[in-house]
Enzyme design. Structure first.
Site, PDB file in Angstrom:
ATOM      1  N   ASP A 118      45.697 -27.123 -12.810  1.00 28.66           N
ATOM      2  CA  ASP A 118      44.776 -26.252 -13.535  1.00 28.66           C
ATOM      3  C   ASP A 118      44.126 -26.880 -14.754  1.00 28.66           C
ATOM      4  OD1 ASP A 118      44.956 -23.924 -11.918  1.00 28.66           O
ATOM      5  OD2 ASP A 118      46.968 -23.565 -12.724  1.00 28.66           O
ATOM      6  N   ASP A 183      41.626 -22.163  -5.244  1.00 29.08           N
ATOM      7  CA  ASP A 183      41.314 -22.188  -6.677  1.00 29.08           C
ATOM      8  C   ASP A 183      41.047 -23.606  -7.179  1.00 29.08           C
ATOM      9  OD1 ASP A 183      43.234 -20.374  -5.631  1.00 29.08           O
ATOM     10  OD2 ASP A 183      43.745 -19.620  -7.612  1.00 29.08           O
TER      11      ASP A 183
HETATM   12  N1  GLY Z   1      44.092 -19.536 -10.302  1.00 29.25           N
HETATM   13  C1  GLY Z   1      44.993 -18.472 -10.262  1.00 29.25           C
HETATM   14  C2  GLY Z   1      44.360 -17.169  -9.985  1.00 29.25           C
HETATM   15  O1  GLY Z   1      43.198 -17.085  -9.647  1.00 29.25           O
HETATM   16  O2  GLY Z   1      45.043 -16.173 -10.135  1.00 29.25           O
END
Ligand code: GLY
Length: 422
Positions: A118, A183
């Site tokens: 992330d 994601d």
């Molecule tokens: N990237 C984690 C979510 O979208 O909850």
């Protein structure tokens, strides 16, 4: 008194002089302005209530309406400074810019964080926007270091960045050690940026490889996507697709769909490769044309929840939730993505994407989603969902819903003003 009437007459004459198209454009710019001013009011109050200690970034409200803050190593930590940057730029507000800078600086240690994929969300939303809207000497270095950190999670055999270190399937039968989630597409923007500024082709190769692998295995033929795909770390082979935050393995988690639309649109911007544009459009069409999409354009948290043929894993919290919640965060991210996509779309789809984005924005700005002034813990939007399968953050405000709403408004204003987005 006379002066007052003269002014009113002059304004009325100006209004009369506007063509319908110009009037519509002026109305829409006024719509953006009202929302940005409202959002700034909310975020100024949040800054004024600033927390001390290590968990510094606002994240959401808990079930009792109390502010939840997260440390700078949380995946959501970059959104709060990022929203402040967009607001500061739009309103040309130096006090907001100072706040944005101060929250951005807190993110600096995260440039070395290898614990998950992330770092792109975290650093590009904070330092990336800092560089765009109020650059300082070290910003570029921080972004380059962050990109190199993210590349450490790339494995040549797999050809993709590992999202999480492992994931135990909701079916309870296996734990997978090379999970990649949709994601992760969002994190590639940081890599493309760093590759461009450093000229380091290896960073770019990582980003392109990840996007290609995701396009091949994660996106389904109908334009929907698996939330999670497991790869064999020894061979790089696809094992299977499942879900972590969606309803069922074969369902379409709405925010995952939003990440995909946004991610592939951005990768097309960075590469000019038409395969990515085609993928972005196919994913956008899935969202925009879906029969289960409510008329306000704000998707339910999963397009397939509670439908026949879709069954959650036995450990999933989706088995215990009976309300079909909307997810404002998915809608906000989709709106922002569709606005960019509308500037490059082919096959006569541009107007359709822009209209869909504008519909979402007007819905989110309505009292159905937008908070009352000073309410909602000073978040902008209500009604988002973190993860129903994990039983967390259900029907709450979330910083990333606010971030993509404000980003979409910023983008919409640029388009209305005839200015480029980038
Ligand atoms: N990237 C984690 C979510 O979208 O909850």
């Amino acid at each position: 008194m006379k002066k007052h009437w003269t002014l009113r007459l002059a304004l009325a004459a100006t209004a009369l002089a506007l063509s319908p198209a110009a009037q519509a454009q002026a109305d829409e710019r006024a719509f953006v302005k009202e929302n940005m001013e409202f959002a700034a009011g909310q975020y100024r109050r949040m800054v004024a209530d600033a927390p001390a200690g290590k968990a510094v970034m606002p994240h959401c409200l808990d079930a009792r309406g109390r502010l939840v803050r997260v440390p700078v190593y949380s995946w959501t930590a970059g959104f709060f400074p990022g929203t402040l940057w967009y607001l500061a730029d739009y309103l040309d507000d130096s006090v907001l810019a100072d706040s944005a800078r101060s929250y951005t600086l807190r993110m600096e240690p995260t440039k070395n964080y290898t614990g998950n994929h992330d770092v792109g969300f975290m650093m590009y939303c904070s330092y990336g926007n800092a560089l765009r809207f109020g650059p300082q000497r070290d910003d570029e270095d921080v972004l380059t270091t962050s990109a190199r950190t993210l590349c450490k999670r790339f494995d040549e055999r797999v050809g993709a960045i590992k999202s999480w270190n492992s994931f135990r399937s909701w079916h309870g039968d296996s734990t997978y050690t090379y999970p990649v989630i949709i994601d992760n597409m969002m994190n590639l923007e940081l890599l493309f940026h760093a590759a461009r500024t450093t000229g380091d082709e290896d960073i770019r190769r990582v980003a392109v490889s990840h996007a290609e692998k995701t396009m091949r295995w994660q996106v389904r033929p109908d334009g929907s996507c698996f939330h999670v795909v497991y790869y064999d770390p020894a061979t790089g082979a696809f094992i299977k697709g499942e879900t972590a935050q969606g309803y069922a393995d074969n369902s379409t988690w709405s925010r995952g769909q939003a990440w995909g639309i946004y991610g592939f649109t951005m990768v097309y911007r960075e590469t000019g490769d038409k395969r990515f544009l085609e993928t972005a459009q196919r994913m956008a069409d899935f969202y925009v044309n879906h029969p289960a999409l409510p008329s306000d354009g704000v998707a339910f948290w999963d397009f397939d929840a509670y439908r026949p043929g879709f069954v959650p894993g036995k450990r999933s919290g989706a088995n215990r939730v009976v309300t079909d919640y909307r997810d404002a965060s998915a809608a906000a991210c989709t709106a922002s993505a569709l606005l960019e996509l509308s500037t490059v779309a082919e096959n006569g789809s541009a107007a359709r994407y822009r209209e869909a984005a504008v519909r979402i924005l007007h819905s989110l700005a309505s009292p159905a989603y937008r908070a009352g002034e000073g309410k909602n813990g000073n978040f902008i939007l209500r009604h988002s969902v973190g993860s129903i399968p994990h039983g967390s953050e259900i029907d709450v405000p979330l910083t990333y819903a606010d971030y993509y709403f404000v980003e979409a408004l910023w983008r919409y204003d640029r388009l209305l003003a005839g200015k480029p987005l980038f």
